[in-house]
Design a protein around this motif. Sequence first.
Motif, PDB file in Angstrom:
ATOM      1  N   LEU A  77     -42.553 -25.719   2.643  1.00 42.26           N
ATOM      2  CA  LEU A  77     -41.191 -26.189   2.413  1.00 42.26           C
ATOM      3  C   LEU A  77     -40.170 -25.204   2.976  1.00 42.26           C
ATOM      4  N   LEU A  78     -40.498 -23.944   2.983  1.00 41.79           N
ATOM      5  CA  LEU A  78     -39.565 -22.944   3.459  1.00 41.79           C
ATOM      6  C   LEU A  78     -39.593 -22.810   4.988  1.00 41.79           C
ATOM      7  N   LYS A  79     -40.626 -23.294   5.627  1.00 43.95           N
ATOM      8  CA  LYS A  79     -40.714 -23.220   7.079  1.00 43.95           C
ATOM      9  C   LYS A  79     -39.998 -24.424   7.671  1.00 43.95           C
ATOM     10  N   PRO A  80     -39.198 -24.181   8.722  1.00 45.80           N
ATOM     11  CA  PRO A  80     -38.494 -25.300   9.329  1.00 45.80           C
ATOM     12  C   PRO A  80     -39.458 -26.183  10.123  1.00 45.80           C
ATOM     13  N   ASP A  81     -39.194 -27.478  10.036  1.00 45.84           N
ATOM     14  CA  ASP A  81     -39.962 -28.443  10.807  1.00 45.84           C
ATOM     15  C   ASP A  81     -39.078 -28.872  11.963  1.00 45.84           C
ATOM     16  N   TYR A  82     -39.411 -28.421  13.170  1.00 45.03           N
ATOM     17  CA  TYR A  82     -38.566 -28.647  14.327  1.00 45.03           C
ATOM     18  C   TYR A  82     -38.546 -30.101  14.734  1.00 45.03           C
ATOM     19  N   GLY A  83     -39.552 -30.816  14.510  1.00 41.40           N
ATOM     20  CA  GLY A  83     -39.612 -32.230  14.879  1.00 41.40           C
ATOM     21  C   GLY A  83     -38.615 -33.043  14.062  1.00 41.40           C
ATOM     22  N   VAL A  84     -38.597 -32.759  12.757  1.00 45.45           N
ATOM     23  CA  VAL A  84     -37.666 -33.479  11.872  1.00 45.45           C
ATOM     24  C   VAL A  84     -36.239 -33.060  12.212  1.00 45.45           C
ATOM     25  N   MET A  85     -36.073 -31.786  12.553  1.00 40.44           N
ATOM     26  CA  MET A  85     -34.737 -31.300  12.880  1.00 40.44           C
ATOM     27  C   MET A  85     -34.236 -31.963  14.161  1.00 40.44           C
TER      28      MET A  85
END
Length: 164
Positions: A4-12
């Motif tokens: 949850l704390l790691k960014p998901d670049y695809g969703v971003m």
Amino acid sequence: MEDLLKPDYGVMVLTVCNFLLLVYLLKKFAWNGIIGMLEKREQQVANDKQEAQEARAAAENIKRDLDEKLAQISDEAARKMAEAVKMGETQKEQILAAAKEQSERLIEQAKAQIEAEKNKALSDVRGEIARTAVLAASKVVQQQMSEESAQSVVDRVLEEVKAK
């Protein structure tokens, strides 16, 4: 939980693309309408404000005219009231003068009537005294009497007069 704390670049990237697509669609279809409507509303507010100022100025003019007319009406009412008071005073004076004249005339008539009644009463009394004197004299002449009998005759005559 660490995921949850790691960014998901695809969703971003998808979120940024969705946002940009939404902005493009809003600009293409809704932005001009919204801006036009806001400008139209702004113009209407300005027009309403101008109309309100004009209405206020007209209302002030009407109020000023009504105040002037009210002042004129008040002045005329005061003038007419003063005329009515003056006329009332004049009529009062005339009525009082007529009443005084009539009362003086009635007093004079009453005095004349009283004087006439007094004169009549005096005349009646004089006539009665003369008749009494003549009656007493005739009775005295008829009887040549002494002083006592003359006194009794006078007393009888006076009693007869009182009886009448």
